[in-house]
Design an enzyme around this catalytic site. Structure first.
Site, mmCIF file in Angstrom:
data_model
loop_
_atom_site.group_PDB
_atom_site.id
_atom_site.type_symbol
_atom_site.label_atom_id
_atom_site.label_comp_id
_atom_site.label_asym_id
_atom_site.label_seq_id
_atom_site.Cartn_x
_atom_site.Cartn_y
_atom_site.Cartn_z
ATOM 1 N N GLY A 11 60.843 30.366 64.009
ATOM 2 C CA GLY A 11 60.326 31.718 63.832
ATOM 3 C C GLY A 11 60.480 32.544 65.092
ATOM 4 C CG ASP A 12 62.345 35.886 67.578
ATOM 5 O OD1 ASP A 12 61.521 35.714 68.495
ATOM 6 O OD2 ASP A 12 63.294 36.698 67.648
ATOM 7 N N GLY A 13 59.099 36.471 66.644
ATOM 8 C CA GLY A 13 58.273 37.644 66.411
ATOM 9 C C GLY A 13 58.303 38.597 67.577
ATOM 10 C CG PHE A 15 53.293 39.786 70.606
ATOM 11 C CD1 PHE A 15 53.169 40.833 71.506
ATOM 12 C CD2 PHE A 15 52.827 39.971 69.312
ATOM 13 C CE1 PHE A 15 52.583 42.032 71.136
ATOM 14 C CE2 PHE A 15 52.238 41.164 68.930
ATOM 15 C CZ PHE A 15 52.117 42.208 69.843
ATOM 16 N N GLY A 16 56.709 36.537 70.679
ATOM 17 C CA GLY A 16 57.224 35.234 71.062
ATOM 18 C C GLY A 16 57.984 34.560 69.939
ATOM 19 C CB SER A 17 60.710 32.358 69.743
ATOM 20 O OG SER A 17 60.718 31.717 71.009
ATOM 21 C CE LYS A 33 52.769 33.355 69.176
ATOM 22 N NZ LYS A 33 51.581 33.939 68.510
ATOM 23 C CG ASP A 125 49.186 40.455 61.934
ATOM 24 O OD1 ASP A 125 49.595 41.260 61.073
ATOM 25 O OD2 ASP A 125 49.936 39.864 62.724
#
Length: 459
Positions: A11-13, A15-17, A33, A125
């Site tokens: 996953g990648d977002g 604020f971080g992966s 993370k 969220d």
């Protein structure tokens, strides 16, 4: 981070992966993370909202933060690994999930939310990507936007993905509470049951229009505060007659529609609390067990507390900090101790007896194997030492006992007559566990009439 082997980015977002990794020391699969921004002090890391919130929560349906590591100014969260998220499951589905599946997942999520809200936090969220699934277990994750109820407003405007964003947030209200999580759960439930987003807006204004098309426009009776918010930002609600949720969800039970309708109410004050949702008829048959009771009764496996957090000092040496207890419930070891029948008193007694050097009372040899011995039932487990009191009834013949203990040597010839209770002349000393002879035997039963019998104790 040398202890972990990175396997695959999952996953990648913003604020971080997130990576799937293996702990080389014990083979445990974990989620790592990796934060994108750099952190130049460990105190800065520990003040992060996600770290502070996860350290305070310990629930079977909230993902566990195992470690926090800062290495070369890069921050890593070591968390428990889950197979996939809810969005990935929905994306690969051809037909909607059954109500039984949705009921099972949502019941777990509402239990986690009830636990979280009661401890003064709300997520802010909630979306399918932040609900992690392994088999039939689902857990809340990604607490980067989590906030305490007691936090001082104004709050940040951006909260949650737009499709699951509550109307008060869309109207840029700076004051909101855990009701935003309830709205998001209503939208997620509807999407699970239909495989289509309930309010798929392309912008904030379009999102409000999509909401009006499904539940109708608000008015002075349904949400007066919302009209004030709209007036403040020069926005006018489209006039749409509503309550068409049942038409949108035609193949869904009336209980599910009723629950989603209450969760997606315009007025935040009219949305049910998470604890109230658990009592809804949609969850009839599900048993709500509070986390404090669950940990004692062992109904659900208790999740372990944080292992610790780790940083790198100025000299490059790693330093470990304790994240503290995640729950006020008693540790799992206490629960297993009770279930196995080992009381604390028994354990202490065993320890006290082990410190002494007692003279062992050896079992007497019986000539005809008919001597009756009254004793406290013994358990072959630690903490329950065998306590014996040597009192026996003789046969017609004389029984010879070998290697009699110091206690029995003090007894002389004893005779027992019909309907007569005879006690030894010298009082028996207290047992080593601190219990007297009378305490162990309780009431002594009378011996039935018989001819005079005589017993001799021979050294």
């Amino acid at each position: 981070m040398d202890r972990f082997k990175m396997i695959k980015e999952v996953g990648d977002g913003t604020f971080g992966s997130v990576w799937r990794a293996i702990n080389k020391q014990n083979g445990e699969v974990v989620a790592v993370k990796k934060m994108k921004r750099k952190y130049y002090s460990f105190e800065e890391c520990m003040s992060l909202r996600e770290v502070k919130s996860l350290r305070r929560m310990n629930h079977p349906n909230i993902v566990k933060l195992k470690e926090v590591i800062r290495e070369n100014d890069i921050l890593y969260f070591i968390m428990e690994y889950m197979e996939c998220n809810l969005y990935q499951l929905m994306k690969d589905r051809v037909k909607p999930f059954s109500e039984a599946e949705v009921r099972n997942w949502c019941f777990q999520i509402f239990q986690a939310l009830a636990y979280m809200h009661q401890r003064g936090y709300f997520h802010r969220d909630l979306k399918p990507e932040n609900l992690l699934v392994s088999k039939d277990v689902i857990k809340l994750a990604d607490f980067g936007l989590a906030r305490e109820v007691t936090s001082v407003p104004p709050y940040t405007e951006y909260v949650s993905t737009r499709w699951y964003r509550a109307p008060e947030v869309l109207l840029q209200s700076s004051i909101y509470d855990s009701a935003v999580d309830m709205w998001a759960m209503g939208a997620i439930m509807a999407e699970l049951l239909t495989l289509h987003p309930l309010f798929p807006g392309t912008s904030e204004a379009d999102e409000i229009l999509k909401i009006c098309n499904v539940i109708g426009s608000p008015d002075e009776q349904s949400w007066p505060q919302g009209l004030s918010l709209a007036e403040t930002m020069k926005f006018q609600f489209p006039q749409v007659s509503g309550n068409q949720l049942a038409e949108v969800m035609t193949s869904v039970s009336s209980e599910a529609v009723d629950l989603i309708s209450s969760l997606c109410s315009w007025d935040p004050c009219k949305r049910p609390k998470a604890a109230e949702v658990l009592q809804h008829t949609f969850f009839q048959g599900c048993t709500f067990v509070p986390p404090t009771v669950r940990s004692k009764a062992g109904v659900l496996p208790k999740t372990p507390p944080c292992v610790g957090v780790k940083g790198v000092s100025e000299h490059g040496m790693p330093r470990r900090y304790s994240t503290g207890t995640l729950s006020t419930t008693k540790p799992h070891s206490n629960a297993s101790l009770k279930s196995s029948g080992l009381s604390k008193t028994g354990v202490q007694r065993k320890l006290q007896m082990d410190r002494q050097a007692p003279q062992k009372i050896k079992k007497p040899t019986e000539s005809n194997n008919k001597l009756t011995t009254n004793r406290v039932p013994a358990r072959n487990s630690p903490g329950h030492p065998v306590l014996r009191h040597s009192r026996s009834l003789p046969e017609t013949g004389r029984a010879t006992m070998h290697k009699v203990s110091t206690l029995t040597e003090r007894l002389t010839h004893m005779s027992v007559t019909s309907r007569t209770r005879t006690t030894p002349k010298p009082a028996a000393p207290l047992l080593k566990a601190g219990l007297g002879k009378s305490d162990l035997l309780g009431k002594t039963d009378e011996i039935p009439p018989a001819k005079r019998l005589t017993r001799k104790l021979v050294s």
